[in-house]
Design a protein around this motif. Structure first.
Motif, PDB file in Angstrom:
ATOM      1  N   UNK A 151       0.827  -1.197   0.000  1.00  0.00           N
ATOM      2  CA  UNK A 151       0.000   0.000   0.000  1.00  0.00           C
ATOM      3  C   UNK A 151       0.865   1.252   0.000  1.00  0.00           C
ATOM      4  N   UNK A 152       0.228   2.379  -0.296  1.00  0.00           N
ATOM      5  CA  UNK A 152       0.970   3.633  -0.416  1.00  0.00           C
ATOM      6  C   UNK A 152       1.530   4.111   0.913  1.00  0.00           C
TER       7      UNK A 152
ATOM      8  N   UNK B 200      -1.710  -1.642  10.887  1.00  0.00           N
ATOM      9  CA  UNK B 200      -2.743  -2.612  10.543  1.00  0.00           C
ATOM     10  C   UNK B 200      -2.607  -2.922   9.063  1.00  0.00           C
ATOM     11  N   UNK B 201      -2.327  -4.169   8.731  1.00  0.00           N
ATOM     12  CA  UNK B 201      -2.145  -4.538   7.333  1.00  0.00           C
ATOM     13  C   UNK B 201      -3.449  -4.345   6.558  1.00  0.00           C
ATOM     14  N   UNK B 202      -3.341  -3.738   5.388  1.00  0.00           N
ATOM     15  CA  UNK B 202      -4.490  -3.425   4.535  1.00  0.00           C
ATOM     16  C   UNK B 202      -5.499  -2.530   5.250  1.00  0.00           C
ATOM     17  N   UNK B 203      -5.026  -1.816   6.251  1.00  0.00           N
ATOM     18  CA  UNK B 203      -5.923  -0.965   7.035  1.00  0.00           C
ATOM     19  C   UNK B 203      -6.525   0.172   6.247  1.00  0.00           C
ATOM     20  N   UNK B 204      -5.805   0.662   5.219  1.00  0.00           N
ATOM     21  CA  UNK B 204      -6.329   1.768   4.420  1.00  0.00           C
ATOM     22  C   UNK B 204      -7.565   1.371   3.627  1.00  0.00           C
ATOM     23  N   UNK B 205      -7.803   0.062   3.471  1.00  0.00           N
ATOM     24  CA  UNK B 205      -8.972  -0.406   2.737  1.00  0.00           C
ATOM     25  C   UNK B 205     -10.172  -0.626   3.642  1.00  0.00           C
ATOM     26  N   UNK B 206      -9.978  -0.473   4.935  1.00  0.00           N
ATOM     27  CA  UNK B 206     -11.078  -0.693   5.862  1.00  0.00           C
ATOM     28  C   UNK B 206     -12.013   0.501   5.864  1.00  0.00           C
ATOM     29  N   UNK B 207     -13.305   0.230   5.992  1.00  0.00           N
ATOM     30  CA  UNK B 207     -14.312   1.281   6.006  1.00  0.00           C
ATOM     31  C   UNK B 207     -14.522   1.733   7.443  1.00  0.00           C
ATOM     32  N   UNK B 208     -13.674   2.664   7.877  1.00  0.00           N
ATOM     33  CA  UNK B 208     -13.747   3.156   9.250  1.00  0.00           C
ATOM     34  C   UNK B 208     -14.311   4.568   9.246  1.00  0.00           C
ATOM     35  N   UNK B 209     -15.358   4.799   9.992  1.00  0.00           N
ATOM     36  CA  UNK B 209     -16.006   6.102  10.059  1.00  0.00           C
ATOM     37  C   UNK B 209     -16.136   6.533  11.511  1.00  0.00           C
TER      38      UNK B 209
END
Length: 316
Positions: free
Chosen positions: A222-223, A248-257
């Motif tokens: 990831x970036x 957190x691996x692949x955390x940027x793809x998680x839908x966290x609001x």
């Protein structure tokens, strides 16, 4: 270690004391010296009490039973655990996953560490997780464990509300999160001196690379860049390895609001939960004031399950 220890407990020839002497020096076949001493009714070998003995048939020798292992003390054991902890068999454990010794022991370890409480919480809230790391004769498992700070970084400005959102998510979402950090096969980083690509239980690839400084990092492509490894890997007996990371691996793809708020129960439903015929109240002193206080306390108690216990996900 086992070979050296054993040969240094074997002496060639008969063992006896010289007449009039209460001690003698023996040399093991591993070339270590052992002092045999008699003190009163007790005999000691290298400081260890001789508890008894037996003579082997056919003149094959004698066996002395000692109350401790010679030349093995606490420091030696600690050094062995640090170097070869991945070879030690773990005690049986059947909770919370009786089908996964690795995850059950890992949870116990993570709950005691100061910076991995969230991972432990998500694991403990995901009953089906054990199905993905069953015991057996395989090569074990490796779990990459984000720190609590890594989870907080998923939210804008590091808001602590992120913990509540993740804890309150559906089990399938927690499962994907955890399986994205679980790898089949026990990893011992000291065995590798080059780039290593592995596949997580979700089928996604991560790469362990060595920096110019000689440190391993975990890159999921990831970036945001790779995750740094915090401290030394933790061996979970011979079952697997825990590797603490700062991301957190692949955390940027998680839908966290951050648009999280407790469910609000309409006033009509609140009133319906209060049945004067089922409750008794203390009306001593100021009746109106005491009654209002106790009614409010009852409502808060009735609502506590929906607003504070986020580990019970009824929407999944």
């Amino acid at each position: 270690f086992a070979n050296v220890t054993m040969v240094n407990h074997v002496v060639e020839g008969p063992v006896s004391l010289q007449p009039g002497s209460d001690q003698t020096i023996l040399t093991t076949i591993g070339d270590r010296e052992v002092q045999l001493t008699v003190k009163g009714e007790n005999t000691y070998a290298g400081g260890a009490l001789v508890r008894g003995g037996m003579t082997l048939h056919g003149g094959r020798g004698s066996v002395l039973f000692l109350d401790q292992v010679l030349w093995v003390d606490h420091d030696v054991v600690e050094d062995l655990n640090n170097k070869f902890g991945y070879l030690e068999s773990g005690p049986p454990i059947n909770s919370p996953w009786n089908n996964s010794q690795f995850l059950s022991h890992s949870l116990g370890i993570l709950e005691k560490l100061p910076n991995t409480t969230l991972t432990a919480l998500y694991m403990n809230s995901t009953p089906a997780l054990g199905e993905y790391a069953p015991g057996g004769d395989g090569d074990g498992y490796t779990l990459f464990v984000p720190t609590d700070e890594a989870f907080a970084a998923l939210c804008p400005h590091g808001s602590p509300a992120c913990a509540s959102i993740l804890q309150g998510s559906k089990e399938s979402q927690r499962m994907d999160l955890l399986l994205g950090h679980l790898v089949g096969g026990r990893m011992v980083l000291s065995d590798y001196n080059d780039t290593l690509a592995v596949t997580t239980m979700t089928g996604r690839n991560i790469t362990l690379t060595i920096t110019p400084a000689g440190k391993f990092v975990v890159d999921e492509g990831t970036a945001e860049g790779p995750a740094a490894i915090i401290g030394d890997p933790i061996f979970v007996y011979n079952l697997g390895t825990l590797i603490i990371i700062d991301k957190v691996l692949f955390g940027s793809e998680m839908n966290v609001s951050l648009d999280y708020s407790p469910d609000i129960i309409p006033e009509t439903e609140i009133n319906a939960t209060i049945n004067p015929s089922d409750e008794t109240y203390d009306v001593s002193g100021d009746p109106e004031e005491n009654l209002s206080t106790q009614l409010a306390s009852s409502v808060v108690s009735d609502l506590s399950y929906g607003t504070t216990d986020l580990s019970h996900d009824t929407t999944d």
